[in-house]
Design an enzyme around this catalytic site. Structure first.
Site, mmCIF file in Angstrom:
data_model
loop_
_atom_site.group_PDB
_atom_site.id
_atom_site.type_symbol
_atom_site.label_atom_id
_atom_site.label_comp_id
_atom_site.label_asym_id
_atom_site.label_seq_id
_atom_site.Cartn_x
_atom_site.Cartn_y
_atom_site.Cartn_z
ATOM 1 C CG HIS A 163 37.775 43.231 33.447
ATOM 2 N ND1 HIS A 163 39.660 43.179 35.791
ATOM 3 C CD2 HIS A 163 37.905 44.550 33.746
ATOM 4 C CE1 HIS A 163 39.027 44.117 35.372
ATOM 5 N NE2 HIS A 163 37.949 45.128 34.614
ATOM 6 C CB CYS B 91 45.561 42.050 36.425
ATOM 7 S SG CYS B 91 44.007 41.393 36.245
#
Length: 247
Positions: A160, A241
């Site tokens: 990501h 996250c």
């Protein structure tokens, strides 16, 4: 009180989480649960009220709640994760943000968007073009955030965008140029040093696996809080996250 932090406890199958760019290592589910508790406590100690999304023990990646929703002001954009097996994670998060009174919008098929690819810095929103987030997802997000400047960013060798770069309280981008091309990057001394959660004011949350970077940031005047998230790092997770902050 700084705001609300959405979190979701890991279940017993957390070790089965998806691993894409690193080798799989054994994950201790009990240790992961304790580390998650300590992470949530660090948020509370910084003034955040933690709100738990209902556990979903059948969804190994459930604790990586950031990927399911992008919150911009009072708008919660419910994502359509790029990994099909993760799409069921969104339902529980959707219920919570609606209970909190946020306006909601949805990334529609065929677009895909993971929240971990979205980095908000002032009025600029950087969005990683990754294996999980495509051009259609980016275009839909840009249409929903019409008052923000959305900047697509190409990635290489990383899951990501926020696996590669985050931002400090003053807007300075901190990240690894091996994974992303962005100007004026502050390069951390460890890979995990790229991952910073803004807790409010000059306080930031970082992983214990980046002690040299933590010292560097403390030298810049930041109040650095560290947490051990080793079991989540084995699953390509980082401190960003594991929560969604609603300011």
């Amino acid at each position: 009180m700084s705001g609300i932090a959405l979190v979701r406890k890991p279940g017993p199958r957390v070790a089965e989480g998806i691993v894409t760019n690193i080798g799989r290592e054994p994950v201790d589910a009990d240790l992961a649960a304790r580390q998650h508790d300590a992470y949530a406590e660090a948020l509370r100690a910084a003034g955040w009220r933690t709100v738990e999304v209902a556990r979903a023990d059948e969804l190994p990646d459930g604790p990586f709640v950031e990927d399911t929703v992008v919150v911009c002001g009072r708008l919660a954009v419910l994502t359509r994760p790029g990994a099909p097996e993760r799409r069921a994670e969104v339902e529980g998060v959707a219920a919570v943000v609606r209970e909190l009174g946020l306006e909601t919008a949805v990334i529609e098929e065929p677009g895909t968007l993971d929240g971990g690819d979205v980095l908000q810095v002032g009025d600029t929103v950087y969005v990683g073009r990754s294996a999980r987030t495509d051009d259609e997802g980016i275009a839909q997000l840009a249409a929903l955030l019409g008052d923000r400047t959305v900047v697509p960013v190409d990635l290489r060798g990383v899951l990501h965008l926020k696996s590669a770069v985050t931002a400090l309280p003053d807007g300075t981008l901190i990240g690894d140029p091996a994974y992303v091309d962005l100007p004026d990057l502050l390069v951390p001394e460890e890979e995990a040093g790229s991952h910073v959660v803004l807790l409010g004011g000059e306080r930031v949350l970082m992983a214990a696996s980046a002690p040299r970077t933590a010292r560097t940031l403390a030298g810049r005047g930041l109040d650095v809080v560290t947490v051990d998230i080793s079991e989540f790092e084995k699953l390509e997770g980082c401190v960003t996250c594991l929560s969604v902050l609603i300011r």
